[in-house]
Design a protein around this motif. Structure first.
Motif, PDB file in Angstrom:
ATOM      1  N   ALA A  96       9.426   4.768  -1.970  1.00  0.00           N
ATOM      2  CA  ALA A  96       9.872   5.075  -0.608  1.00  0.00           C
ATOM      3  C   ALA A  96      11.161   4.333  -0.298  1.00  0.00           C
ATOM      4  O   ALA A  96      11.441   3.261  -0.854  1.00  0.00           O
ATOM      5  N   SER A  97      11.939   4.907   0.612  1.00  0.00           N
ATOM      6  CA  SER A  97      13.142   4.253   1.129  1.00  0.00           C
ATOM      7  C   SER A  97      12.778   3.415   2.349  1.00  0.00           C
ATOM      8  O   SER A  97      11.699   3.580   2.932  1.00  0.00           O
ATOM      9  N   ILE A  98      13.685   2.560   2.766  1.00  0.00           N
ATOM     10  CA  ILE A  98      13.421   1.733   3.952  1.00  0.00           C
ATOM     11  C   ILE A  98      13.240   2.593   5.203  1.00  0.00           C
ATOM     12  O   ILE A  98      12.281   2.389   5.960  1.00  0.00           O
ATOM     13  N   ALA A 100       9.711  -3.182  -7.461  1.00  0.00           N
ATOM     14  CA  ALA A 100      11.005  -2.955  -8.112  1.00  0.00           C
ATOM     15  C   ALA A 100      11.769  -1.952  -7.271  1.00  0.00           C
ATOM     16  O   ALA A 100      11.247  -1.401  -6.299  1.00  0.00           O
ATOM     17  N   ARG A 101      13.019  -1.714  -7.637  1.00  0.00           N
ATOM     18  CA  ARG A 101      13.810  -0.732  -6.888  1.00  0.00           C
ATOM     19  C   ARG A 101      14.544   0.194  -7.835  1.00  0.00           C
ATOM     20  O   ARG A 101      14.876  -0.160  -8.966  1.00  0.00           O
ATOM     21  N   ASP A 102      14.798   1.402  -7.329  1.00  0.00           N
ATOM     22  CA  ASP A 102      15.552   2.408  -8.062  1.00  0.00           C
ATOM     23  C   ASP A 102      16.510   3.043  -7.068  1.00  0.00           C
ATOM     24  O   ASP A 102      16.156   3.961  -6.333  1.00  0.00           O
ATOM     25  N   GLY A 103      17.732   2.513  -7.020  1.00  0.00           N
ATOM     26  CA  GLY A 103      18.683   2.999  -6.030  1.00  0.00           C
ATOM     27  C   GLY A 103      18.213   2.655  -4.629  1.00  0.00           C
ATOM     28  O   GLY A 103      17.956   1.500  -4.314  1.00  0.00           O
ATOM     29  N   GLU A 104      18.067   3.676  -3.770  1.00  0.00           N
ATOM     30  CA  GLU A 104      17.610   3.467  -2.401  1.00  0.00           C
ATOM     31  C   GLU A 104      16.086   3.430  -2.298  1.00  0.00           C
ATOM     32  O   GLU A 104      15.555   3.183  -1.213  1.00  0.00           O
ATOM     33  N   LEU A 105      15.413   3.684  -3.391  1.00  0.00           N
ATOM     34  CA  LEU A 105      13.952   3.725  -3.368  1.00  0.00           C
ATOM     35  C   LEU A 105      13.364   2.419  -3.882  1.00  0.00           C
ATOM     36  O   LEU A 105      13.909   1.778  -4.786  1.00  0.00           O
ATOM     37  N   PHE A 106      12.218   2.053  -3.301  1.00  0.00           N
ATOM     38  CA  PHE A 106      11.463   0.899  -3.765  1.00  0.00           C
ATOM     39  C   PHE A 106      10.139   1.414  -4.303  1.00  0.00           C
ATOM     40  O   PHE A 106       9.588   2.398  -3.806  1.00  0.00           O
ATOM     41  N   LEU A 107       9.603   0.749  -5.324  1.00  0.00           N
ATOM     42  CA  LEU A 107       8.358   1.202  -5.939  1.00  0.00           C
ATOM     43  C   LEU A 107       7.540   0.010  -6.380  1.00  0.00           C
ATOM     44  O   LEU A 107       8.055  -1.092  -6.596  1.00  0.00           O
ATOM     45  N   ALA A 108       6.233   0.240  -6.474  1.00  0.00           N
ATOM     46  CA  ALA A 108       5.342  -0.825  -6.915  1.00  0.00           C
ATOM     47  C   ALA A 108       5.649  -1.190  -8.359  1.00  0.00           C
ATOM     48  O   ALA A 108       5.948  -0.329  -9.183  1.00  0.00           O
ATOM     49  N   ALA A 109       5.608  -2.489  -8.661  1.00  0.00           N
ATOM     50  CA  ALA A 109       5.911  -2.965 -10.013  1.00  0.00           C
ATOM     51  C   ALA A 109       4.756  -2.649 -10.964  1.00  0.00           C
ATOM     52  O   ALA A 109       3.612  -2.544 -10.541  1.00  0.00           O
ATOM     53  N   ARG A 142       0.835  -1.210   0.000  1.00  0.00           N
ATOM     54  CA  ARG A 142       0.000   0.000   0.000  1.00  0.00           C
ATOM     55  C   ARG A 142       0.866   1.255   0.000  1.00  0.00           C
ATOM     56  O   ARG A 142       0.591   2.220  -0.740  1.00  0.00           O
ATOM     57  N   LEU A 143       1.926   1.267   0.819  1.00  0.00           N
ATOM     58  CA  LEU A 143       2.804   2.438   0.869  1.00  0.00           C
ATOM     59  C   LEU A 143       3.460   2.693  -0.488  1.00  0.00           C
ATOM     60  O   LEU A 143       3.552   3.846  -0.946  1.00  0.00           O
ATOM     61  N   LEU A 144       3.902   1.637  -1.137  1.00  0.00           N
ATOM     62  CA  LEU A 144       4.606   1.802  -2.402  1.00  0.00           C
ATOM     63  C   LEU A 144       3.649   2.125  -3.544  1.00  0.00           C
ATOM     64  O   LEU A 144       4.063   2.707  -4.556  1.00  0.00           O
TER      65      LEU A 144
END
Length: 292
Positions: A244-246, A283-292, A237-239
């Motif tokens: 967002a980062s960890i 998926a991830r982009d550097g330090e960020l994670f995002l919904a696929a 839900r957050l992504l």
């Protein structure tokens, strides 16, 4: 699935608590934010022969208490569920004092290039015999069967006492808190599979390495699995709202958390993220994670 409050002191450090005729418990002197009142070592069997499960930290006071609990009985096995430093370091001095073989989980060497968690592991652990799933430690009065339960660590074992329906769960299922699953060695997918494996069993009682015994194992397992699935949905839900980062996720998911536990919470979130990424859900982009 919150953490249980510490019981009032004094705790039974160093004393043998008789849980059932074949099982005694000795509490070590290493209470802390990740160990609750301390590591609980179990002495299984009778005067004809014993096994010691999770001998605990290499602490002279604890080892002396174990030797007093053992008395004149021969020790036929020193069994470790895994090799975190609050579980296995006392195996070597106890083996030297009793002549018993060290039997149980495999030694653990991390070979990844990511953030290392070696410091938490007992790198001196040297078993005389490594148990695979279903292998047996046979005592005159008791039969212990190894169950592979990776997740908290990749080398984690539980031990089932066939004669009484008890299961020694190490850190896989604890009586006071949810288990820390910390990458790179801890694996959330493996952990969930191991919990579901225990759901297929009919063990009567769990004796964990930390916290009180679990008299309703199936009820606790349902709660633990449900808790992890809710955390997973919370992350998704957050992504879906925004990448967002960890640290940002930990702040939203664990409001007001004690600063001592922030790293463990971050590792738990990372474990969920790695599992979701492996399943193609994020998926991830550097330090960020995002919904696929």
């Amino acid at each position: 699935m919150g953490r249980m409050e510490h019981p009032p002191q004094p705790w039974p450090v160093g004393a043998v608590e008789r849980l059932e005729p074949l099982v005694g418990r000795v509490l070590a002197t290493n209470a802390g934010p990740y160990t609750f009142t301390g590591t609980q070592t179990y002495v299984v069997g009778d005067s004809r022969g014993l096994a010691v499960i999770d001998p605990g930290p290499d602490d002279a006071e604890h080892i002396a208490a174990l030797l007093a609990a053992i008395g004149d009985a021969p020790v036929l096995a020193i069994a470790c569920t895994h090799t975190h430093r609050d579980h296995s370091p006392a195996a070597a001095p106890l083996a030297a004092a009793t002549g018993a073989p060290i039997i149980g989980c495999a030694p653990l060497t991390l070979e990844d290039d990511g953030p290392r968690s070696d410091a938490a592991f007992d790198t001196d652990y040297q078993p005389d015999r490594i148990l695979s799933d279903g292998e047996i430690i046979r005592l005159p009065s008791a039969t212990l069967v190894a169950l592979e339960t990776p997740g908290h660590t990749s080398n984690h074992l539980c031990f089932a006492l066939l004669e009484t329906g008890a299961l020694f769960t190490g850190d896989h299922v604890m009586g006071w808190s949810t288990t820390v699953v910390s990458p790179p060695d801890g694996d959330m997918g493996d952990y969930m599979n191991s919990l579901e494996r225990l759901q297929q069993r009919e063990d009567r009682v769990y004796y964990p390495a930390h916290g009180p015994q679990v008299d309703k194992p199936q009820q606790l397992l349902r709660g633990m699995i449900g808790h992890r699935r809710l955390r997973e949905k919370q992350i998704l839900r957050l992504l879906e709202e925004a990448p967002a980062s960890i640290p940002a996720m930990v702040e939203q998911m664990y409001p007001g958390l004690d600063a001592k536990l922030l790293r463990a919470a971050g590792q738990s979130v990372l474990a969920h993220l790695l599992d979701l990424e492996r399943r193609g859900m994020i998926a991830r982009d550097g330090e960020l994670f995002l919904a696929a």
